[in-house]
Structures are given as C-alpha cells and as structure tokens.
Design a protein around this motif. Structure first.
Motif, short mmCIF file in Angstrom:
data_model
loop_
_atom_site.label_atom_id
_atom_site.label_comp_id
_atom_site.label_asym_id
_atom_site.label_seq_id
_atom_site.Cartn_x
_atom_site.Cartn_y
_atom_site.Cartn_z
N LEU A 1 0.86 -1.14 0.01
CA LEU A 1 -0.06 0.16 -0.02
C LEU A 1 0.96 1.18 -0.11
CD1 LEU A 1 -3.04 0.99 0.38
CD2 LEU A 1 -2.43 0.93 2.96
N GLY A 2 0.94 2.10 -0.95
CA GLY A 2 1.79 3.02 -1.09
C GLY A 2 1.49 4.25 -2.00
N ALA A 3 2.26 5.16 -1.62
CA ALA A 3 2.10 6.59 -2.45
C ALA A 3 2.83 6.56 -3.75
CB ALA A 3 2.70 7.69 -1.61
N ARG A 4 3.01 7.46 -4.52
CA ARG A 4 3.45 7.31 -5.93
C ARG A 4 5.01 6.66 -6.20
NH1 ARG A 4 4.07 13.27 -5.63
NH2 ARG A 4 6.19 13.51 -5.04
N SER A 5 5.70 6.81 -5.01
CA SER A 5 6.97 6.23 -5.43
C SER A 5 7.20 4.59 -5.23
CB SER A 5 8.22 6.99 -4.26
OG SER A 5 7.64 6.65 -2.89
N ALA A 6 5.87 4.18 -4.64
CA ALA A 6 6.00 2.90 -4.45
C ALA A 6 5.96 1.96 -5.84
CB ALA A 6 4.83 2.36 -3.76
N VAL A 7 5.96 2.59 -7.09
CA VAL A 7 5.71 2.08 -8.31
C VAL A 7 7.23 1.42 -8.57
CG1 VAL A 7 3.82 3.33 -9.28
CG2 VAL A 7 6.20 4.05 -9.37
N PHE A 8 8.50 2.06 -8.02
CA PHE A 8 9.66 1.71 -8.13
C PHE A 8 10.31 0.55 -7.36
CE2 PHE A 8 9.63 6.43 -9.04
CZ PHE A 8 10.21 6.10 -10.68
N LEU A 9 9.41 -0.07 -6.59
CA LEU A 9 9.76 -1.08 -5.61
C LEU A 9 10.24 -2.43 -6.52
CD1 LEU A 9 7.41 -0.51 -2.56
CD2 LEU A 9 10.10 -0.76 -2.65
N PRO A 10 11.05 -3.41 -5.85
CA PRO A 10 11.47 -4.41 -6.52
C PRO A 10 10.40 -5.47 -6.74
CG PRO A 10 12.72 -4.38 -4.48
CD PRO A 10 11.72 -3.16 -4.58
N PHE A 11 9.33 -5.21 -7.45
CA PHE A 11 8.30 -6.36 -7.70
C PHE A 11 8.84 -7.41 -8.73
CE2 PHE A 11 5.87 -2.47 -6.53
CZ PHE A 11 5.15 -2.95 -5.63
N ASN A 12 8.61 -8.71 -8.23
CA ASN A 12 8.97 -9.43 -9.42
C ASN A 12 8.15 -10.61 -10.06
OD1 ASN A 12 8.47 -11.65 -7.44
ND2 ASN A 12 10.49 -11.38 -6.56
N ASN A 13 6.75 -10.06 -9.53
CA ASN A 13 5.57 -11.05 -9.86
C ASN A 13 4.30 -10.35 -9.54
OD1 ASN A 13 4.15 -13.46 -10.59
ND2 ASN A 13 4.32 -14.08 -8.48
N LEU A 14 4.12 -9.04 -10.23
CA LEU A 14 2.84 -8.35 -10.07
C LEU A 14 1.73 -8.85 -10.80
CD1 LEU A 14 3.57 -4.51 -10.16
CD2 LEU A 14 2.33 -5.68 -8.31
N GLY A 15 0.75 -9.12 -9.98
CA GLY A 15 -0.72 -9.68 -10.65
C GLY A 15 -1.58 -8.47 -10.88
N LEU A 16 -1.63 -7.58 -10.14
CA LEU A 16 -2.54 -6.42 -9.97
C LEU A 16 -2.00 -5.13 -9.53
CD1 LEU A 16 -5.70 -5.67 -10.15
CD2 LEU A 16 -5.64 -6.38 -7.51
N ILE A 17 -2.46 -4.00 -9.96
CA ILE A 17 -2.28 -2.54 -9.61
C ILE A 17 -3.63 -2.00 -9.47
CG2 ILE A 17 -0.86 -0.39 -9.71
CD1 ILE A 17 1.06 -1.98 -11.34
N ILE A 18 -3.77 -1.44 -8.19
CA ILE A 18 -4.84 -0.64 -7.91
C ILE A 18 -4.40 0.80 -7.86
CG2 ILE A 18 -6.94 -0.19 -6.34
CD1 ILE A 18 -6.20 -3.13 -5.26
N VAL A 19 -5.16 1.76 -8.62
CA VAL A 19 -4.77 3.13 -8.47
C VAL A 19 -6.19 3.75 -7.87
CG1 VAL A 19 -3.75 5.36 -9.37
CG2 VAL A 19 -3.14 2.85 -10.44
N ASP A 20 -6.06 4.13 -6.60
CA ASP A 20 -7.12 4.71 -6.09
C ASP A 20 -7.22 5.98 -6.19
OD1 ASP A 20 -9.71 4.53 -5.09
OD2 ASP A 20 -9.34 4.58 -3.03
N GLU A 21 -8.26 6.87 -6.05
CA GLU A 21 -8.37 8.29 -6.34
C GLU A 21 -7.48 8.56 -7.53
OE1 GLU A 21 -10.56 9.82 -4.41
OE2 GLU A 21 -10.94 8.24 -3.02
#
Length: 824
Positions: A391-411
DNA sequence: AGCACGCCGACT
DNA sequence: GTCGGCGTGCTC
C-alpha cells in the motif's frame, strides 16, 4: 592469450546524461551481476555507489578508464523489471538514468564518500602556528575524527583545504575518503540463562550463593519469573522487558552478566509493524458491488484497464480487497496506490486486519530504514519475504516487484500522483499502467471523479468503464446550498468571511451534536503586510512573490525560497506608518470562529499543523472520536477521510479555485468541490453543503449542485479539443531558468523558434509563469503540444536533443533547461 | 550532484 | 597585495 577484460556500465546517482563505464578488476569478474551495487571512484576524490546495468567486453574510447573499487551486494538489488521500467521512465519523461535511480532506490541503500580528518599527533605547543591552524587544531583535539563538512561548520572556516594540507605535511593529521553505510538493521538485546546454570540443582545452588548480594538474587528471580521458565529450559526475554521490573538495577544486572549467569545476545529485529495473523475477512459484497467486481474481472480477461467510477462511499475499497485476495491466492503480488495524503491509519488498519503481515506500507513519511526493510522484503532477502501487497504513495511504483498480478490506483484523478520536483517528473498512474504491462498484470483505476484523460480513454473503449452508483446503506447525497458572495457583500450581510446562512447552519449542526468541516483553498489565502500610509508591500528579495506573515514567529516568510525577515516596526519605504495585515489564512478563520462559537472544539488541519505522522493521525482520530467539533482545512480535508457524524461542510470561497489560469482549472475545481461535498452526511444521515461563491452561474458550480460529472466533462472535453489540450494533444512544458533576464529572454525566443522547426508540433510561448522569479532565477516557459497523429518517441527524442544542446551551448551559458512531460 | 580551477571585488 | 566570492566545466 590474455583473457578479455570485463567492463560494466554503471548508473551513478547524478543528474547527467548517460552511464559511466568502469573496468571490472580481474578478481571480481565472477561476482558482479547486473543490478548489483558497486563502489566506484568518481572525479578527484569522491566515491559513489552505482548500479550495474550492463556487462560487456568493449573498452570505451576517449577517456582513461578506472576500476570498480568494490562490490557491495551478493545479489542484485535492482531486478530486470525495474531496469526496463527505469528505461521507460527516462525515455518518456525525458530525464537521466541517475535521476530515475535516485527516485527508485531508497536513500538508505545509496552510499557516498565523505572526507574525514583524523588527528595523528598533538603538535609541539611552542611551534608558531597561524590562527586558522590553531582553530582547526582546537576542534580536532576535542574530536579526533571529524568529517570535513563538520569541521568547516565548527570552525567557520570556509576553505580550510590549504591549512589542512599544511597540517598533513607536518604529519599532524591524516585525510581520507570514507564511505559510510547508511542502513543498519535494528537489533534488540535478548537475555538468556547460561547453559551452565540450567537444571534444578544448579539453579538452587546458584540462588543460595547470593548471600551478600540480595539485589542480584532478586533480579535473577525476577528474570526467571519473566522468562516463564522451568529449571531446565529458560526462554530468552528482551532486555527492555527486564529493565521494566522493579527489581532491576544496572549494577546487579552487570554483575550477573559478568559472572556468566546471564548471557546477552543481539538479534536483528524488524522495524516494520508486521502483524502476524489476519483477524478479519473482507466484508461480503452487496449485489451492486458483486456486479462491479464481475465486470472488472471481465475487463481483465479482455486485457483492459478497468476504470471503477464509483461515487463517494459506494464501497470501492471492499471490491479492491476481494481483488487482492484473489491475487494472493494465485501467488501474485499487488500494488495498491493511494495519493500521499490519504494514507491514513484508517485504511492501513483495515488492510493489516485482513491481510496481516502480507501487507506492507511505503510512503514518504516512513523512515529511511523502514523503507529499506520493505524494499528487502520484496527482494526476498534472508527471511524477509512475507510482504505480498504494498500500500503506497507514488514512489511505490519503483519497488522491486518480481511477480505483480494487480495494480490498484485509487483516487486516480489526484494530482499528487504527478511528481513535479525534482526529476523524474513522472505520473504514478500512467507509470503504473506501463509497469503492469511489463509484468502482465491487471490495473484498476478507482475514483468518484475521473480525470478527463482517463474518462476519455474509458469512453473511447481503451479502458473498460464500470459504474458503481449506489451509496452504501442508501445514504442520500448531500444537499448543496449556494451562497452568492457578491450579493451578500453588497447587502453588507457578511461577517468577515462568513455568510449568515453558513453561520446559522454551523450553529444548528453544533446544537444537534454533529460535526462541521470547513474547506478553504490555500492559494491566495495567505496573510501579508501592507503599509497603512504608502501601500508598500514587503516582497521577497530573491523571488517574485510577497512575503507571508507568520504571526507566531513574528516573521515574514517567503514560501518559495524560505527567506525570512523580522516584521519591521515601521514601513521601511516611507518611514511614516506601521504595517497592517491583509488577507487571511486558516489561522485567522480559526480565531474568528472561536469568537462566534466559543464552546466548540475547533481544529486546524493543514500542512502546518499536521507536520508529522503522529500529529496528522491525532487530528483525524480526535475528529473521528468527536473530541473536536469543527475541522478547518485546506485540500487535505477533501481526501478520502470517512467520518460518520459530519452534518455540514462549508466551502468558504470557491472563486480562486475557478479563476486559476490553467486548462485543468474547471476539472480540478469540480473534483475538489464534489470531493469536499462528499464528506458531508455519512452513515444513515443526509448532509448539507454550504458553498460560498461570487459566481453562482459558473458551469462548475451548477454541476456541483446537480452532481453532474457527465455535463462538466462534456463541456470541458469540447474545449480541450478546440484549444489543443490533453487528451487530444500531449504536452511538454519546457521551463528555462537563467540569472540574467536578457539572456533568458533571448534563449527562450531562439529555442521556441527552433522548436517550431520540428514538424507536426505546436509551440506556445515563450511566456513568463505567474511567479517569474524564484531564488534569483528568472523563469520562462515554453509549451509544446504534440498531436496524437505523429510519432511520440521520435519527436521527444528530437526535442530532448535540442534541449541538451542549449544546456551546453556557449551562447547561453548558465541556462537551465527543465522539461516536464504531461505537466500539471 | 560535487569538486577544482580560474577570474574579479574588498579588505589587511 | 591576498582572500574568497561565484561562474564554468568535467567526471568513466
């Protein structure tokens, strides 16, 4: 035949174009991998940690190549998804790799050397020394190791290098570059009973031996009690737990340790608040929500972004929770983005309750160390691997995900998703959609008032639009009452900034024991001073803005550069009179309200009063628990806070929101006003909104009144098309800065001319922005409009190349060129 | 971004 | 005369 030398292209955390190539020392050839951090020398004395993005065998030409000093990591800290993502960010937002790296890697993982001076011997006192040397020595004798920076600060000597060289030559000091590691794991001291003391006999014997040391005896008993032990096995306990018992004494404790009865052990512990077990399930969905969920799934199957257009309190969050659960059961990661400001305890608590230690938080109010730990969790470093949802603010898009299944952009419509300073000037919603593409993940955008770009994409079929129109528990939408400020002022009915209607409604709502939220847009509402006699207004020396009056400190402050002065006793211009305050801020409204409603608990909620995470949460919790009656705030109050007992929302003045000179002004006004209005009347009660404006006929006001998103969208999208704005055209704003205004003007004019030579694009400007000078930098803007019909990346490349040339060209030396893609 | 080098004004 | 202000260029 000698084996081929190996080279590495490395990103350094600097605002320069390109990467730097270093030779890999022979011994390290096997160790280095792409994505690892290495320490490299840079320039005369500096060392930086950089990130390897390419390994090869071709020695670069044209400069002397240097060697990597050391390898920091035993595993890559940046994965290949991230490197692809960085690449896209750089290309799309016209910024340098080092800038992207700076935004991505938590600063705890970045290293930089500093010059450290250490004292080697104390010199002979009777040697004649210069006063500077003496000063330096005084500090050095007090602290025999000190960084050059500190030394400068403590001695006040600006350029000590010369004197330090002298001292070094005499063998008195040594100077070295030291690389500091910034992140350290947190440890806690645990206490255990030494093995040699285990067993009933041994313990009894031991306890009998404390004849003359009753304190040690008591402490040991207390320890045994705490550690819940049988004579044969004692569990370890934290030192701070033992310290809390009344029997604790430091000397007795030390004695027990010294006698090898108690043993100490340091254990690495997490700084993250990871609750072990989920304690609740997602709430079951209403039929409407279930329908929406099915529709979202359908969009995913079609490979489309889902836009969930759900009015306030229609329960979007619950739908997200169900989607998250699904992804977790597939073993996938989830990124849940929220605008910075909404990351409150409310949603965090709920997420942790449902997902336990699988949920991690990431935003700017977290400490460096916490961010590093979250980062490591996603990398799956040694035992840290529980986190699956961020659960993060904008800078969380830079985290080292390796297996993303879903991104929720609320508001989704919130403009805090766009970073404007410093580069990379990225939009997290747009970047998230690209990131999802790299992972093959699904995307949901959620909002009650979609950005017009997003809504356009939904209507044109690029995204799938899902509507959620029913409010939870059938709460009725609030009633909006418009107050015509112009008329009220003319009839002299206004009491300061309050109309009689607003004051009456506040009174009534308070009597009903309900709460009030007052919204006031910050822009144009600061307090300034003016000379009573000549009308002189204090301006900032370095910026083109008037200074803001801060009552508590008795100072005038520039909100752009921080410059501040004491309030002058008389007008420095005419020396005839004193200065009086003009305008008003949230403070003033608070003061006035306190006069009208002396018994009400009033709280101010803005960036001044909600500085830390703690203060921020306290204000919200106090209001939630109804310890306060009236909340006065800026935009902050419009953002997704759910309160149950708000009877009235007052908007003090909608005018300067509407009059803001920007093509998005009406879109933003509508979003903000309807979001603020949506705070009124939760849980079974219909609320009231009082909206004060001098322009009641304005189309935005009309549509806020009828809650008609479609109408304002249709109106504005036509204008956007007519005047060549997004979503029909893509924008790049070029901001030019120079100390000298004549050079700036000439450069801006020439650049605009040259840019118009690029086929297919439209140029607006150069023009001065509203604030045309900040920190003694004069500013001009050029706006580039790129139609959808021409090739975006080729055009951007041409533009960027041109911009880079201006930065170095001899004619306009000292010119700063700052591109902002998709500006806000 | 930092750091060094180099050219001009203001003090001993 | 020097000190130190800042402007300029470069870093694998």
């Amino acid at each position: 035949m000698a084996k081929k030398d190996k080279y590495a292209d490395i990103i350094l955390p600097l605002s320069v174009s390109g990467t730097f190539t270093y030779k890999i020392p022979d011994g390290l050839g096997e160790q280095v991998k792409i994505g690892m951090r290495v320490i490299v020398p840079f320039g005369q004395k500096k060392f930086y940690s950089g990130i390897i993005i390419r390994l090869h065998h071709s020695p670069p030409e044209g400069f002397k190549i240097r060697e990597i000093k050391s390898v920091i990591d035993s595993f890559p800290v940046v994965n290949s998804f991230q490197l692809d993502f960085w690449n896209w960010i750089g290309k799309y937002y016209l910024c340098f790799p080092g800038e992207v790296m700076n935004a991505s890697v938590p600063s705890g993982l970045k290293m930089e050397s500093e010059t450290v001076i250490s004292l080697k011997k104390i010199p002979d006192k009777n040697i004649r020394t210069e006063p500077e040397e003496l000063k330096l020595m005084t500090v050095l004798e007090y602290r025999d190791r000190i960084s050059l920076k500190d030394l400068k600060k403590r001695t006040g000597i600006k350029n000590p290098e010369k004197w330090l060289d002298g001292l070094k030559e005499k063998g008195i000091i040594s100077v070295e570059e030291q690389i500091k590691e910034r992140y350290h794991p947190k440890t806690e001291t645990y206490i255990g009973l030494n093995d040699a003391c285990r067993g009933k006999d041994k313990l009894d014997h031991l306890l009998n031996s404390f004849g003359r040391a009753p304190k040690q005896y008591n402490l040991l008993l207390a320890f045994l009690n705490l550690s819940d032990s049988t004579p044969d096995s004692t569990s370890r306990i934290k030192k701070q737990e033992l310290r809390a018992v009344p029997e604790f004494s430091d000397s007795a404790f030390r004695a027990l340790v010294k006698k090898n009865i108690l043993k100490l052990q340091n254990r690495e512990v997490t700084r993250l608040e990871l609750s072990e077990k989920p304690v609740s399930e997602p709430h079951p969905l209403t039929p409407m929500q279930q329908l929406a969920l099915d529709e979202i799934r359908k969009s995913f199957r079609a490979g489309k972004v889902a836009l969930l257009h759900g009015i306030t309190s229609s329960g979007k969050t619950e739908i997200y929770f169900h989607l998250i659960k699904e992804q977790l059961s597939l073993g996938k990661q989830v990124l849940y983005l929220l605008p910075e400001i909404v990351l409150t305890a409310q949603i965090v608590r709920r997420l942790k309750a449902v997902f336990g230690n699988q949920a991690g938080i990431y935003h700017s109010r977290y400490s460096d160390a916490e961010r590093v730990e979250t980062y490591y969790h996603l990398l799956g470093v040694s035992g840290k691997n529980s986190i699956k949802i961020i659960l993060g603010a904008r800078s969380a898009v830079f985290l080292p995900f390796n297996n993303l299944g879903l991104i929720i952009v609320d508001e989704e419509h919130e403009n805090t998703y766009k970073q404007s300073e410093p580069a990379p000037r990225y939009h997290a919603r747009d970047a998230a959609i690209v990131l999802a593409g790299l992972h093959g993940a699904d995307v949901v955008l959620g909002t009650a008032t979609p950005s017009f770009e997003t809504y356009y994409n939904a209507l044109s079929g690029k995204y799938n639009l899902i509507r959620l129109n029913e409010r939870y528990h059938q709460i009725e939408l609030p009633e909006v009452r418009i107050v015509n400020l112009r008329e009220q002022y003319r009839k002299k009915l206004m009491k300061s900034h309050f109309s009689p209607v607003l004051l009456n409604e506040i009174r009534e709502v308070l009597q009903k024991k309900q709460q009030v939220i007052l919204f006031q847009n910050r822009r144009g509402f600061s307090l300034y001073l003016e000379c009573v006699s000549c009308g002189w207004i204090p301006y900032c020396r370095r910026c083109d803005v008037s200074l803001t009056y801060h009552k508590q400190e008795g100072r005038l402050v520039c909100h752009y550069c921080g410059y501040s002065i004491r309030v002058p006793g008389e007008c420095p211009e005419c020396h005839e009179a004193a200065l009086r305050t003009r305008g008003f801020g949230t403070e003033k409204i608070e003061e006035e309200l306190a006069v009208f409603f002396p018994d009400a608990g009033i709280v101010r909620f803005d960036l001044d009063t909600a500085h830390s995470k703690k203060q921020y949460e306290k204000i919200i919790i106090d209001f939630e628990e109804e310890k306060t009656d009236i909340l006065i705030g800026t935009q902050i109050v419009s953002k997704g806070l759910d309160f149950n007992n708000v009877g009235l929302v007052g908007i003090l003045n909608a005018d300067n929101l509407l009059n803001f000179p920007d093509f998005r002004a009406y879109e933003r006004s509508f979003q903000l006003l309807s979001q603020v209005a949506g705070r009124a009347g939760r849980k079974y009660k219909k609320g009231l909104v009082v909206l004060q404006t001098s322009d009641p006929e304005n189309i935005v006001i009309k549509n806020v009144l009828s809650n008609d998103y479609e109408a304002i969208y249709k109106n504005q999208i036509a204008e956007r098309k007519l005047f060549k704005y997004p979503p029909f055209y893509r924008l790049i704003k070029i901001s030019l800065r120079h100390r000298n205004i004549d050079i700036l003007d000439a450069a801006a004019k020439e650049m605009a001319d040259e840019l118009s030579g690029i086929t297919g694009i439209h140029i607006l400007g150069p023009q001065y922005p509203i604030i045309r000078r900040v920190k003694n930098w004069n500013i001009q803007d050029i706006l580039i409009k790129i139609p959808r019909t021409i090739h975006l990346y080729e055009t951007k490349k041409k533009v960027h190349q041109m911009l880079l040339n201006y930065g170095i060209a001899g004619k306009y030396k000292g010119l700063h060129v700052i591109p902002d893609v998709d500006p806000y």
